[in-house]
Design an enzyme around this catalytic site. Structure first.
Site, PDB file in Angstrom:
ATOM      1  N   HIS A  63    -125.946  36.627  -4.532  1.00  0.00           N
ATOM      2  CA  HIS A  63    -126.576  35.780  -3.885  1.00  0.00           C
ATOM      3  C   HIS A  63    -126.791  36.059  -2.178  1.00  0.00           C
ATOM      4  CE1 HIS A  63    -128.863  31.856  -2.960  1.00  0.00           C
ATOM      5  NE2 HIS A  63    -128.155  31.919  -2.061  1.00  0.00           N
ATOM      6  N   HIS A 114    -134.110  28.752  -5.737  1.00  0.00           N
ATOM      7  CA  HIS A 114    -133.014  27.812  -6.075  1.00  0.00           C
ATOM      8  C   HIS A 114    -132.886  27.274  -7.656  1.00  0.00           C
ATOM      9  CE1 HIS A 114    -130.258  24.507  -3.838  1.00  0.00           C
ATOM     10  NE2 HIS A 114    -130.072  25.706  -3.657  1.00  0.00           N
ATOM     11  N   ASN A 115    -132.809  28.377  -8.367  1.00  0.00           N
ATOM     12  CA  ASN A 115    -132.881  28.221  -9.945  1.00  0.00           C
ATOM     13  C   ASN A 115    -131.974  27.671 -10.568  1.00  0.00           C
ATOM     14  OD1 ASN A 115    -135.324  29.801  -9.259  1.00  0.00           O
ATOM     15  ND2 ASN A 115    -134.410  31.795  -9.867  1.00  0.00           N
ATOM     16  N   GLN A 272    -125.860  21.008  -4.055  1.00  0.00           N
ATOM     17  CA  GLN A 272    -125.826  20.240  -2.971  1.00  0.00           C
ATOM     18  C   GLN A 272    -126.653  18.954  -2.735  1.00  0.00           C
ATOM     19  OE1 GLN A 272    -127.060  23.386  -3.102  1.00  0.00           O
ATOM     20  NE2 GLN A 272    -126.525  24.573  -1.456  1.00  0.00           N
ATOM     21  N   ASP A 539    -141.133  38.497  -0.833  1.00  0.00           N
ATOM     22  CA  ASP A 539    -141.006  38.614  -2.427  1.00  0.00           C
ATOM     23  C   ASP A 539    -139.685  37.785  -2.794  1.00  0.00           C
ATOM     24  OD1 ASP A 539    -139.166  40.089  -1.219  1.00  0.00           O
ATOM     25  OD2 ASP A 539    -139.510  41.991  -2.571  1.00  0.00           O
TER      26      ASP A 539
END
Length: 795
Positions: A63, A114-115, A272, A539
């Site tokens: 990430h 934010h999968n 979060q 993208d």
């Protein structure tokens, strides 16, 4: 704080074998591989503390570090251009918007995913996705003017008699939408579009991608780095926002790991907690600080806290400027009794980091704490000085006098690199003349109506009606009205921004290169439909486990496709330059513990510049007698289409071939027709092909009047069947023009070098009538029945 806190304890890496070290790391919520943990010790020349290992766990995650993807992104994506003000090196990119009343403006563009959090806690995960992406825009010194939300969900219906998860999949979709509207509406930002796909591959891993667009004056752009001026005068590091808590601890590492449904409850701590109302106060107070800094004639660094929390933002701010820093997490405002490593690395939302001259520190703190009264508005919130910038390129993290981390700063931020193996699957060859057998022509109308009920074609009104597209009073075209949203961000000016996002997971499953290229072209076509000149793209690349050679091949092919299309279609205002990719995101490990990976999903957002929004046109038919022109040739290839996905059979079993030269000509021709107001309605041909394009143009929006059409398919000597004409998803456009303007419109198409056909005309009838090239009746679709099916298929 008790100094028995494990955060300070050294990890004696050499005392563990790989299994033991792996168990230790997992026991402390870390995802580093044993080899990576040993590399940390080697780089430091000693055993790291648990805090250092936590810091590296975050900064070396996929990430944050892009350890698998960065070389491919650099190789294939064009990122520079004369219109690029800030490329993909900061929190968001900036592309030139032009000069209005003597001021030069830029459009800020950011794209994130934010999968995993949205699969585990859909409302909070989606909301914090919006929160994080708008912070990226605010950090560039601008105002957010719009958001987009490309979403991918599991199949909404039971897949078998014993499938008891369908209701849960629908709940995830509903809750994600709830999280997006709750946060976006509360902060006063219009949602102007996105797209939604349902597919079995997303059953265990939904994809929540978010795009934010902002406006900034060129001389107001703020950078996410310690300014060079810190070499000549002392600079402090300031933390502002919510008190640090446990929420989001390990979030970046969580996003870089396979999602295990059995550990979902445990993983909730990595999500979060959003607070849009505090965000609004922080936004206006940030603007006041930036205004004060400009008035003082000083440069500051400004960055949001996302992955890795305090440790990440301070190290990245300092390193990007060429400095080091000394940070005392004992000074961080926090809830009581947090372990030091949590205080350093938690990803608590609604926080920003600033690098400001020491002589202005008290002024900055006063603005936040007194003028905007953060401590009184939210318990524990404040702005505080937490450290200082150093000329030595060393990263020191302490708790008072005790050292938590001490490392060369570049070892933290540079990360590591992997040369992953990519392995293409065996794919059958398809002969040029190979075609699938079709049902009788008499069944064509039944298939057409059935297709309108497909979950990926049905009305999205249920979703976008939750969003507020009108807030800020600059919206020109709202979701559902056209292929792209349009917003005029500068009061009094007709110059506007067109926005769209796109990506087809069915193409990703069949040919990832085509999926990447098509995502770019489709996003560009969408903005062209409203007269937008494609200026830049972002993208978000969503894939499975990069350690699996097939998944990494899918990723690398998609990146190539995105880059090839950007060069192929080009930047409208700079004909010899590629369309620049100015920001983006890579999301790996979208794979469950069962081994199921998401469909390869490159999703591209495009920003287009509209010279005069009064020329923008919606996609609905306007008046009977207007002529319907088709721009772009149809193809026999049907693989990856929703027609085939719906269980119907026709065409050549291959993905549509992409002709970049033809696409470029067609896009430029459509922009010209819209700009000169020759077009009365424009819609791109994509999902569902020509048939669905006609349908969506015919159906009246909300209380609007629906109109019919009568068309005849072009004669081509039988090269294509009626189904291939109607349902192939090769890109193109339908455009309507007044009868008196046909000559001028077709001359413009010819001048642009676009292929076009006159199909027929709009009628006041209640049906769509399609005839073959020999005038035989192929289908007559009742618009009321079609609309009913379309509107009710996805309740």
């Amino acid at each position: 704080m008790s100094f028995t806190d494990e955060s300070f304890a050294p990890i004696v890496v050499g005392s563990y074998d790989d299994d033991g070290l792996s168990a230790y790391l997992r026991g402390h919520g870390l995802t580093l591989a044993p080899s990576e943990a040993r590399k940390v010790a080697d780089l430091l020349g000693r055993d790291p503390t648990l805090t250092e290992m936590t810091l590296f766990d975050t900064m070396w995650s996929e990430h944050c570090s892009y350890k698998s993807s960065r070389p491919h992104l650099k190789e294939h994506l064009p990122t520079t251009g004369e219109n690029v003000v800030v490329g993909p090196v900061e929190d968001a990119g900036v592309v030139d918007f032009g000069e209005i009343d003597g001021k030069k403006y830029g459009i800020i563009f950011a794209h994130e995913s934010h999968n995993h959090p949205s699969q585990v806690m859909p409302v909070e995960g989606a909301a914090t996705g919006i929160g994080g992406i708008v912070r990226d825009v605010y950090c560039m010194g601008g105002e957010v003017i719009a958001t987009l939300d490309p979403l991918r969900f599991g199949w909404p219906a039971p897949e078998s008699l014993d499938d008891d998860e369908a209701a849960h999949r629908v709940d995830i979709a509903r809750q994600v939408v709830d999280g997006i509207w709750q946060y976006g509406n509360a902060i006063g930002v219009p949602n102007l579009g996105g797209d939604v796909y349902f597919h079995h591959s997303f059953n265990e891993n939904c994809l929540v991608n978010v795009v934010a667009v902002g406006l900034v004056e060129h001389d107001h752009i703020t950078h996410s780095r310690v300014p060079l001026e810190a070499a000549d005068e002392p600079y402090d590091l300031i933390l502002v926002g919510k008190p640090t808590d446990w929420s989001g601890m390990g979030g970046a590492a969580f996003a870089s790991a396979t999602l295990d449904a059995e550990q979902a409850m445990e993983n909730k701590g990595s999500v979060q907690t959003p607070d849009p109302f505090l965000k609004r106060i922080l936004t206006v107070s940030n603007l006041a600080v930036l205004e004060m800094a400009r008035a003082e004639g000083v440069t500051i660094g400004f960055k949001d806290l996302g992955a890795g929390g305090v440790s990440c933002v301070t190290s990245e701010l300092a390193d990007a400027g060429g400095f080091g820093c000394d940070v005392d997490v004992q000074l961080v405002h926090q809830i009581a009794n947090l372990p030091a490593r949590v205080c350093a690395c938690s990803e608590t939302q609604e926080r920003y980091g600033l690098a400001v001259p020491t002589r202005l520190t008290e002024k900055v703190l006063k603005i936040y704490n007194e003028d905007f009264a953060l401590p009184r508005l939210y318990e524990g919130a404040s702005a505080c000085r937490i450290g200082k910038v150093t000329k030595e390129r060393q990263y020191i993290l302490r708790w008072g006098d005790q050292i938590l981390a001490d490392a060369p700063i570049e070892t933290i931020t540079e990360g590591i690199r992997y040369d992953r193996r990519a392995e293409a699957p065996d794919r059958p060859e398809v002969g040029d003349d190979e075609r699938l057998a079709e049902a009788a022509v008499a069944e064509l109308g039944t298939e057409w109506l059935g297709l309108m009920q497909h979950p990926n074609l049905a009305s999205r009104e249920y979703i976008y009606r939750h969003y507020d597209p009108e807030v800020q009073a600059g919206t020109i075209l709202r979701p559902g009205e056209a292929d792209a949203g349009v917003v005029a961000p500068v009061p009094g000016s007709k110059r506007a921004v067109a926005l769209s996002a796109d990506g087809n997971p069915l193409l990703g499953l069949n040919d990832p290169w085509t999926a990447g290229a098509s995502a770019v072209l489709e996003a560009c076509r969408n903005v062209a439909c409203v007269g937008g000149e494609p200026a830049a793209v972002t993208d978000c690349l969503n894939f499975g486990n990069p350690e699996v050679p097939l998944a990494f091949w899918q990723f690398s092919e998609s990146v190539k496709g995105v880059g090839d299309a950007c060069r192929g279609v080009g930047c409208y205002a700079l004909p010899n330059a590629p369309l620049p990719v100015i920001s983006g995101n890579v999301s790996f490990y979208n794979q469950s513990s069962t081994g199921r990976s998401v469909a390869p999903s490159p999703i591209v957002a495009c920003v287009g510049i509209v010279e005069d929004y009064t020329s923008c046109r919606s996609q609905r038919f306007k008046a009977a007698g207007e002529m319907i022109l088709m721009v772009g040739a149809r193809q026999p290839e049907m693989l990856g289409s929703l027609y085939v996905d719906a269980g119907f059979q026709a065409g050549r079993p291959a993905v549509p071939r992409i002709d970049f030269d033809a696409a470029r000509c067609e896009i430029r021709a459509i922009i010209e027709l819209v700009r000169t107001k020759l077009a009365t309605a424009v819609h791109d041909i994509s999902d569902g092909g020509l048939a669905v394009c006609l349908s969506e143009m015919a159906m009246g929006l909300e209380a609007g009047v629906s109109r019919g059409a009568e068309i005849r398919l072009p004669g081509d000597g039988g090269r294509l069947t009626a189904r291939e004409y109607l349902f192939s998803e090769a890109g193109g456009f339908l455009v309507t023009v007044k009868a008196d303007d046909v000559v001028a419109a077709t001359a413009a198409l010819d001048k642009a070098g676009a292929d076009w056909w006159n199909l027929g005309q709009v009628t006041n009838d209640d049906s769509l009538v399609v005839r073959g090239w020999q005038d035989e009746l192929l289908a007559k679709i009742d618009i009321d029945e079609m609309t009913r099916r379309w509107q009710t298929a996805l309740p």
